[in-house]
Enzyme design. Structure first.
Site, short mmCIF file in Angstrom:
data_model
loop_
_atom_site.label_atom_id
_atom_site.label_comp_id
_atom_site.label_asym_id
_atom_site.label_seq_id
_atom_site.Cartn_x
_atom_site.Cartn_y
_atom_site.Cartn_z
N ASP A 18 23.67 -87.23 -66.38
CA ASP A 18 23.46 -86.26 -65.28
C ASP A 18 23.12 -85.11 -65.78
O ASP A 18 23.79 -84.00 -65.24
CB ASP A 18 24.77 -86.23 -64.44
CG ASP A 18 25.20 -87.53 -63.87
OD1 ASP A 18 24.34 -88.48 -63.60
OD2 ASP A 18 26.30 -87.73 -63.63
N GLU A 41 20.15 -90.96 -54.26
CA GLU A 41 21.03 -90.00 -54.81
C GLU A 41 20.44 -89.08 -55.66
O GLU A 41 19.27 -89.23 -55.66
CB GLU A 41 22.26 -90.90 -55.45
CG GLU A 41 21.98 -91.73 -56.79
CD GLU A 41 22.81 -92.49 -57.17
OE1 GLU A 41 24.18 -92.67 -56.64
OE2 GLU A 41 22.74 -92.99 -58.34
#
Length: 359
Positions: free
Chosen positions: A52, A234
């Site tokens: 991430d 997402e």
């Protein structure tokens, strides 16, 4: 001669140590086909372990942030994109409360003259994930932060009830208005969609969420690219190119090799809160290869001299299901219609020139 030889060995040893400790690999110019009067700095992917990745350029520095789980949130600072630089933990989770565990996908944004960190967390069970926000107490992104609490990501904002599952929050600044965009569950199950809501300030959502798009328009958005599986969207990320506004998102399963990037484009003059004003690309805009798999959760940043655009993303280390990942980056360009052209992931071991202007 012994003294000279000893000094020479010390110097060579120090140079070798510096090269080993640096993320960037320096390749002699004659080996790279460049001008042999100097050297060309090169690097290879992956850069480091992590997941991430989010990078932002501010003044002459780059600030980097990634998922650390229960360890809290750290901010790295560097003069180079290819090196994370110095790290400081800016927030650790409390011992009790809604945000003690599973701290995912923090992002660092400079809004209204302050730094804000948006992050997902829960109290130990994924079904309870919510979005939180931290506000800086100084102009230093690596300084201290105040916890501004949980963001409302549900459907009943007037009563502030039935807050919903949420992860991967980011911010869109558009026509003087702030919007929060995230990945959420429709109700109590895990059918993940992208949502957007207006904000009255960087720590307050001021309206009910709106679903940006369906998550199963195409097979490539579904878990495992299986038509019998659910769609999963997402990790939305805002990308702008002049008047063009895009939301680049991850889809399929993050634990699978089929993880990839899709794209939504806001109509020129469109209303971000109107789903009809967003158009979804019919094909993935970035996906894995035989050598690089499960690519996703990207962010975007300019090179030090501002002449290049770069994508920073993570990929899976193995083809088996799981979340063991590393971080990569590469430059991208723009098509004639204003859309980004990310190309394909650069293969491991293939050298890339460092971002333009990086010393």
């Amino acid at each position: 001669m012994k003294i000279i030889s000893s000094r020479f060995n010390v110097v060579v040893g120090l140079i070798a140590l510096l090269l080993i400790s640096c993320d960037v690999k320096v390749i002699p110019a004659e080996e790279s086909g460049q001008d042999t009067s100097g050297t060309v700095k090169k690097f290879t992917n992956p850069l480091w372990d992590g997941a991430d990745p989010f990078m932002v350029k501010h003044a002459d520095s780059y600030y980097y942030i990634e998922s650390l789980g229960r360890d809290g949130i750290a901010v790295w600072k560097s003069g180079k994109m290819t090196e994370r630089g110095a790290r400081r933990i800016v927030w650790t989770p409390p011992d009790t409360g809604w945000n003690t565990d599973e701290i995912w996908a923090p992002e660092l944004h400079f809004l209204e003259d302050k730094w804000y960190i948006y992050y997902a967390a829960d109290s130990g069970a994924n079904r309870d994930h919510r979005m939180g926000v931290l506000e800086s107490t100084s102009q230093d992104p690596q300084g201290d932060y105040n916890d501004k609490g949980m963001l409302y990501t549900g459907d009943y904002i007037e009563s502030d009830s039935l807050n919903r599952w949420a992860i991967d929050g980011t911010v869109l600044e558009f026509d003087g208005q702030l919007y929060f965009i995230w990945s959420g569950w429709e109700s109590t199950h895990d059918n993940q969609y992208l949502y957007i809501a207006p904000m009255s300030n960087p720590w307050t959502i001021s309206g009910n969420r709106v679903r940006l798009a369906d998550n199963d328009d195409y097979i490539w958005e579904r878990v495992g690219e299986d038509p019998g599986q659910r769609g999963l969207n997402e990790a939305p990320q805002v990308l702008k190119n002049g008047e063009h506004v895009f939301v680049i998102y991850s889809c399929s399963g993050s634990w699978q090799t089929t993880y990839k990037l899709g794209m939504l484009r806001l109509d020129n003059g469109g209303n971000p809160l109107n789903p009809a004003h967003w158009t979804k690309a019919s094909e993935p805009v970035f996906q894995g290869t035989e050598d690089v798999y499960g690519v996703g959760h990207a962010s975007y940043v300019k090179s030090p001299d501002g002449t290049e655009d770069w994508i920073i993303y993570h990929s899976k280390k193995e083809t088996t299901p799981g979340w063991d990942r590393d971080v990569r980056m590469q430059p991208f360009t723009w098509n004639a219609d204003g859309t980004p052209e990310f190309g394909t992931p650069v293969a491991p071991g293939d050298s890339l020139s460092v971002p333009s202007g990086e010393q």
